[in-house]
Design an enzyme around this catalytic site. Sequence first.
Site, PDB file in Angstrom:
ATOM      1  N   HIS A 156       3.122  -4.113   7.828  1.00 34.74           N
ATOM      2  CA  HIS A 156       2.386  -3.203   8.702  1.00 34.74           C
ATOM      3  C   HIS A 156       3.277  -2.035   9.110  1.00 34.74           C
ATOM      4  O   HIS A 156       4.435  -2.235   9.476  1.00 34.74           O
ATOM      5  CB  HIS A 156       1.911  -3.928   9.966  1.00 34.74           C
ATOM      6  CG  HIS A 156       0.772  -4.869   9.718  1.00 34.74           C
ATOM      7  ND1 HIS A 156       0.421  -5.874  10.599  1.00 34.74           N
ATOM      8  CD2 HIS A 156      -0.115  -4.951   8.692  1.00 34.74           C
ATOM      9  CE1 HIS A 156      -0.615  -6.535  10.123  1.00 34.74           C
ATOM     10  NE2 HIS A 156      -0.955  -5.992   8.969  1.00 34.74           N
ATOM     11  N   HIS A 190      -7.826 -12.455   2.466  1.00 41.64           N
ATOM     12  CA  HIS A 190      -7.280 -12.005   3.750  1.00 41.64           C
ATOM     13  C   HIS A 190      -7.283 -13.131   4.779  1.00 41.64           C
ATOM     14  O   HIS A 190      -6.504 -13.091   5.738  1.00 41.64           O
ATOM     15  CB  HIS A 190      -8.062 -10.799   4.259  1.00 41.64           C
ATOM     16  CG  HIS A 190      -7.246  -9.541   4.289  1.00 41.64           C
ATOM     17  ND1 HIS A 190      -6.629  -9.029   3.164  1.00 41.64           N
ATOM     18  CD2 HIS A 190      -6.911  -8.713   5.308  1.00 41.64           C
ATOM     19  CE1 HIS A 190      -5.971  -7.936   3.500  1.00 41.64           C
ATOM     20  NE2 HIS A 190      -6.120  -7.722   4.772  1.00 41.64           N
ATOM     21  N   TYR A 197      -2.914 -10.162  16.246  1.00 41.55           N
ATOM     22  CA  TYR A 197      -2.785 -11.600  16.001  1.00 41.55           C
ATOM     23  C   TYR A 197      -2.353 -12.343  17.255  1.00 41.55           C
ATOM     24  O   TYR A 197      -2.646 -13.523  17.414  1.00 41.55           O
ATOM     25  CB  TYR A 197      -1.785 -11.856  14.878  1.00 41.55           C
ATOM     26  CG  TYR A 197      -2.267 -11.402  13.521  1.00 41.55           C
ATOM     27  CD1 TYR A 197      -3.161 -12.176  12.788  1.00 41.55           C
ATOM     28  CD2 TYR A 197      -1.842 -10.198  12.983  1.00 41.55           C
ATOM     29  CE1 TYR A 197      -3.611 -11.754  11.551  1.00 41.55           C
ATOM     30  CE2 TYR A 197      -2.287  -9.774  11.740  1.00 41.55           C
ATOM     31  CZ  TYR A 197      -3.170 -10.555  11.036  1.00 41.55           C
ATOM     32  OH  TYR A 197      -3.618 -10.128   9.808  1.00 41.55           O
ATOM     33  N   ARG A 224      -3.976 -14.558   4.529  1.00 37.88           N
ATOM     34  CA  ARG A 224      -3.010 -13.625   5.135  1.00 37.88           C
ATOM     35  C   ARG A 224      -3.070 -13.715   6.664  1.00 37.88           C
ATOM     36  O   ARG A 224      -2.038 -13.752   7.336  1.00 37.88           O
ATOM     37  CB  ARG A 224      -3.329 -12.220   4.648  1.00 37.88           C
ATOM     38  CG  ARG A 224      -2.411 -11.117   5.173  1.00 37.88           C
ATOM     39  CD  ARG A 224      -2.692  -9.842   4.368  1.00 37.88           C
ATOM     40  NE  ARG A 224      -2.254  -8.639   5.033  1.00 37.88           N
ATOM     41  CZ  ARG A 224      -1.026  -8.130   4.956  1.00 37.88           C
ATOM     42  NH1 ARG A 224      -0.095  -8.773   4.252  1.00 37.88           N
ATOM     43  NH2 ARG A 224      -0.712  -7.014   5.573  1.00 37.88           N
ATOM     44  N   LYS A 233       0.825  -1.196   0.000  1.00 36.79           N
ATOM     45  CA  LYS A 233       0.000   0.000   0.000  1.00 36.79           C
ATOM     46  C   LYS A 233       0.862   1.250   0.000  1.00 36.79           C
ATOM     47  O   LYS A 233       1.914   1.296   0.640  1.00 36.79           O
ATOM     48  CB  LYS A 233      -0.900   0.026   1.243  1.00 36.79           C
ATOM     49  CG  LYS A 233      -1.993  -1.025   1.252  1.00 36.79           C
ATOM     50  CD  LYS A 233      -2.846  -0.865   2.494  1.00 36.79           C
ATOM     51  CE  LYS A 233      -4.017  -1.838   2.504  1.00 36.79           C
ATOM     52  NZ  LYS A 233      -4.845  -1.677   3.732  1.00 36.79           N
TER      53      LYS A 233
END
Length: 330
Positions: free
Chosen positions: A296, A270, A305, A273, A183
């Site tokens: 991230h 996702h 997570y 992922r 991104k």
Amino acid sequence: MDATETALDSAVRGYLDHLAVERGLAVNTLASYRRDLRRYVDFLRGRGRDSPDKVEEEDVTAFLRSLREGHDGRAALGASSAARTVVAVRGLHRFLHREGMSDGDPAGAVRPPTPPRRLPKAIPLAQVERLLAAASIGEGPRVLRDRALLEVLYGCGARISEAVGLDIDDLDKESGTVLLRGKGGKDRVVPLGSYAWEAVDAYLVRARPALTGRDTLPSRGRRSTGDGAGRATPALFLNARGGRLSRQSAWAVLRTAAGRAGLSTTVTPHTLRHSFATHLLEGGADVRVVQELLGHASVTTTQVYTLVTVDQLREVYVAAHPRARSSTAP
């Protein structure tokens, strides 16, 4: 400025240009900002505000209230969607104040609603293996492509846009890594496991040439600008016409494999992922390493997570430890 464009419209346009050019926001993120700010401008217009200097804190607060309760025939938004919209509004006014386009920041004290914390949805390793095996059912080049695609998604935790955006030049077999374009133009190099490499090699040798209609791979160093049939493209994953595989087609590949595998839970790109990250942490990986692998910006995003893993550890502890719970407990 267009004759029908107000000062507020112009201010929003300038802010979006800033996000695109100087912040390098992704196209989809920009589209979300544009949609949210369009709703905000429409709301302000209904209150007679057509200039940034006329906007007051009460206007922003009322807008947030309208998001949560619904307004002008628009459905109410959940906390997460409302919070995203308020973030866009706060960014707009902060930008205008910093650039000297308004005397104050009417949104500075307005806090977005706190969305409920949603834990990432991962699936067990056994289900991942069933999914990957299901992608190999059948014959032909697309079967090899589908297996390679899913192996890459799970093998390096790539976003779906990053996977379909891969070029052959992004693969480095010697170092065992791939270059993912994340991104906002943030690239990262991540390792890829042996199972994924085997699937990619099989696809490159036995399937990709058939999809291109050529016997050789494209010359290195060129990136595709289109998806038309017959065009030489350096894209790794191709569609049936020889162009770059789209995100929508990649989703379809995953849905088909999940159906064949008989998975009862909803599986999205996702999900793979999330499973990648969760399984790494369960295997003892450091959270900051997982942060880098996922791309991230903040470790806080990755730490969600660890909550999943802690819950699983607690379940095992309660079930296995002789003094984890009282034998007289209800």
